[in-house]
Design a protein around this motif. Structure first.
Motif, mmCIF file in Angstrom:
data_model
loop_
_atom_site.group_PDB
_atom_site.id
_atom_site.type_symbol
_atom_site.label_atom_id
_atom_site.label_comp_id
_atom_site.label_asym_id
_atom_site.label_seq_id
_atom_site.Cartn_x
_atom_site.Cartn_y
_atom_site.Cartn_z
ATOM 1 N N GLN A 102 6.675 -3.673 -45.826
ATOM 2 C CA GLN A 102 7.361 -4.252 -44.652
ATOM 3 C C GLN A 102 8.876 -4.161 -44.814
ATOM 4 O O GLN A 102 9.601 -3.907 -43.860
ATOM 5 C CB GLN A 102 6.951 -5.717 -44.480
ATOM 6 C CG GLN A 102 5.496 -5.901 -44.090
ATOM 7 C CD GLN A 102 5.106 -7.388 -44.141
ATOM 8 O OE1 GLN A 102 5.814 -8.245 -43.685
ATOM 9 N NE2 GLN A 102 3.947 -7.664 -44.723
ATOM 10 N N ALA A 103 9.342 -4.373 -46.043
ATOM 11 C CA ALA A 103 10.791 -4.296 -46.297
ATOM 12 C C ALA A 103 11.285 -2.871 -46.049
ATOM 13 O O ALA A 103 12.375 -2.664 -45.494
ATOM 14 C CB ALA A 103 11.107 -4.742 -47.718
ATOM 15 N N VAL A 104 10.486 -1.887 -46.452
ATOM 16 C CA VAL A 104 10.858 -0.475 -46.226
ATOM 17 C C VAL A 104 11.010 -0.202 -44.725
ATOM 18 O O VAL A 104 11.969 0.442 -44.285
ATOM 19 C CB VAL A 104 9.813 0.471 -46.868
ATOM 20 C CG1 VAL A 104 9.956 1.893 -46.353
ATOM 21 C CG2 VAL A 104 9.940 0.447 -48.394
ATOM 22 N N VAL A 105 10.066 -0.726 -43.948
ATOM 23 C CA VAL A 105 10.120 -0.507 -42.494
ATOM 24 C C VAL A 105 11.376 -1.179 -41.911
ATOM 25 O O VAL A 105 12.090 -0.594 -41.086
ATOM 26 C CB VAL A 105 8.838 -1.037 -41.806
ATOM 27 C CG1 VAL A 105 8.978 -0.987 -40.286
ATOM 28 C CG2 VAL A 105 7.623 -0.229 -42.254
ATOM 29 N N ALA A 161 16.628 -10.309 -43.033
ATOM 30 C CA ALA A 161 15.161 -10.192 -42.937
ATOM 31 C C ALA A 161 14.542 -9.915 -44.306
ATOM 32 O O ALA A 161 13.525 -10.521 -44.673
ATOM 33 C CB ALA A 161 14.800 -9.078 -41.952
ATOM 34 N N MET A 162 15.141 -9.006 -45.079
ATOM 35 C CA MET A 162 14.548 -8.665 -46.388
ATOM 36 C C MET A 162 14.623 -9.848 -47.344
ATOM 37 O O MET A 162 13.700 -10.086 -48.133
ATOM 38 C CB MET A 162 15.238 -7.439 -46.999
ATOM 39 C CG MET A 162 14.842 -6.139 -46.328
ATOM 40 S SD MET A 162 15.241 -4.687 -47.322
ATOM 41 C CE MET A 162 17.028 -4.737 -47.309
ATOM 42 N N GLY A 163 15.738 -10.614 -47.285
ATOM 43 C CA GLY A 163 15.841 -11.795 -48.156
ATOM 44 C C GLY A 163 14.695 -12.752 -47.886
ATOM 45 O O GLY A 163 14.037 -13.247 -48.812
ATOM 46 N N ALA A 164 14.431 -13.018 -46.594
ATOM 47 C CA ALA A 164 13.352 -13.941 -46.221
ATOM 48 C C ALA A 164 11.989 -13.371 -46.627
ATOM 49 O O ALA A 164 11.146 -14.065 -47.202
ATOM 50 C CB ALA A 164 13.394 -14.192 -44.711
ATOM 51 N N LEU A 165 11.801 -12.084 -46.347
ATOM 52 C CA LEU A 165 10.529 -11.426 -46.660
ATOM 53 C C LEU A 165 10.230 -11.470 -48.160
ATOM 54 O O LEU A 165 9.108 -11.786 -48.586
ATOM 55 C CB LEU A 165 10.633 -9.971 -46.191
ATOM 56 C CG LEU A 165 9.380 -9.161 -46.008
ATOM 57 C CD1 LEU A 165 8.486 -9.792 -44.946
ATOM 58 C CD2 LEU A 165 9.760 -7.744 -45.573
ATOM 59 N N LEU A 166 11.243 -11.182 -48.964
ATOM 60 C CA LEU A 166 11.043 -11.137 -50.417
ATOM 61 C C LEU A 166 10.832 -12.540 -51.001
ATOM 62 O O LEU A 166 10.336 -12.689 -52.121
ATOM 63 C CB LEU A 166 12.221 -10.422 -51.100
ATOM 64 C CG LEU A 166 12.345 -8.926 -50.752
ATOM 65 C CD1 LEU A 166 13.662 -8.337 -51.258
ATOM 66 C CD2 LEU A 166 11.169 -8.128 -51.331
ATOM 67 N N ALA A 167 11.209 -13.567 -50.215
ATOM 68 C CA ALA A 167 10.925 -14.945 -50.639
ATOM 69 C C ALA A 167 9.520 -15.356 -50.216
ATOM 70 O O ALA A 167 9.074 -16.458 -50.523
ATOM 71 C CB ALA A 167 11.948 -15.901 -50.017
ATOM 72 N N GLY A 168 8.840 -14.495 -49.468
ATOM 73 C CA GLY A 168 7.473 -14.802 -49.036
ATOM 74 C C GLY A 168 7.409 -15.573 -47.730
ATOM 75 O O GLY A 168 6.409 -16.242 -47.446
ATOM 76 N N ALA A 169 8.478 -15.488 -46.921
ATOM 77 C CA ALA A 169 8.528 -16.272 -45.678
ATOM 78 C C ALA A 169 7.561 -15.722 -44.615
ATOM 79 O O ALA A 169 7.188 -14.550 -44.637
ATOM 80 C CB ALA A 169 9.953 -16.266 -45.129
#
Ligand code: GRG
Length: 285
Positions: free
Chosen positions: A142-145, A193-201
């Motif tokens: 998802q982060a890649v996208v 967005a990536m910060g939140a995603l990598l925190a598992g949000a």
């Protein structure tokens, strides 16, 4: 939240990011054809404020993550940012001979190599992101996208094209902000967005942090315009917009309580940067 030491926080985030970038842009590898590896390190490790990684770490922490969790996002984002600067400095674009107080990449390494150094940074950015620790699981895809979208035609590259199309002829703040949102805001949106995603949000939180990054990035570009003495006719409107954008950033950060202390401090930083520069007290770095 009062008493948050932003200066200390910025140094801490930069140090973490610089160490991770140094590791990710390894000097060894399979030789160095055309001095590309050397050029990639020169382009990335030659200074810079690392504000996009700072935003990535701050949103990760707001969502309950750690700075270390944010690092694949930080490194990939900074490599994409560096590639864009290398290409933007080329004779076919802005034709700049100096960046961060040093000769630009095409001056130091040649024009052809500078194109390839930019290309290699862009591809390495996605490699670094996609091969982050297995613990992240499907989140990495998802982060890649996210990064691809925000860096590409609907983000930074599209913004650069719009900018080239308009030249100096922008007379409306709304049009200027469309360019700012894509050219500069998009990478900050990716950081949020990536910060939140990598925190598992959750997806809703990822979207809120993406919006925080986008608004912060637009405000950052308005401040940069003041520092560079660009868009002078639109300056009063742009400064008023910075105040609005900062208020919107703070409202988005509010539900995260004390964990969002860095986000509030960053919003205050960009507001002060714009207004201090407009008062003529801040030199460009
Ligand atoms: C060539 C695909 C392509 C895109 C170029 C980044 C860019 C788009 C152009 C560079 C010129 C410019 C003013 C861009 C706006 C973004 C910006 C403010 C870049 C400078 O960012 P800082 O201040 O730089 O964060 P440091 O050196 O601190 O990393």
């Amino acid at each position: 939240m009062a008493g948050f030491d932003l200066e200390h926080y910025l140094v801490h985030c930069r140090d973490l990011t610089n160490k991770a970038l140094d590791d990710a842009l390894y000097p060894g590898g399979d030789g160095d054809p055309g001095r590309l590896r050397e050029g990639m390190r020169y382009a990335v490790l030659n200074g810079g404020k690392r504000m996009r990684p700072v935003v990535t770490i701050a949103t990760c922490e707001a969502c309950g993550g750690t700075p270390q969790q944010a690092l694949p996002g930080c490194c990939s984002l900074e490599m994409v940012h560096a590639y864009s600067l290398v290409h933007d400095d080329l004779p076919a674009m802005d034709d700049d001979s100096e960046r961060r107080g040093k000769p630009t990449v095409h001056v130091a390494f040649g024009e052809g190599p500078a194109i390839l150094i930019g290309d290699a940074l862009l591809t390495r950015a996605f490699e670094v992101l996609a091969t982050g620790e297995a613990a992240y699981g499907p989140v990495l895809a998802q982060a890649v996208v996210i990064l691809a979208r925000e860096a590409g035609i609907d983000g930074m590259v599209g913004g650069q094209a719009l900018d080239m199309q308009h030249g100096q002829g922008i007379t409306e703040l709304g049009v200027l902000e469309q360019v700012h949102a894509r050219k500069t805001g998009a990478l900050y949106a990716a950081g949020g967005a990536m910060g939140a995603l990598l925190a598992g949000a959750e997806p809703k939180t990822v979207e809120a942090m993406r919006t925080w990054g986008l608004k912060f990035g637009i405000a950052f570009q308005h401040a940069d315009d003041v520092l560079d003495d660009d868009q002078v006719a639109l300056r009063p409107q742009a400064l008023a917009r910075v105040d609005e954008l900062v208020a919107e950033c703070n409202a988005l950060a509010e539900p995260f309580g004390d964990k969002a202390a860095a986000l509030h401090a960053l919003a205050g930083w960009v507001q002060k940067r714009a207004h201090t520069a407009a008062a003529g007290d801040l030199a460009q770095d």
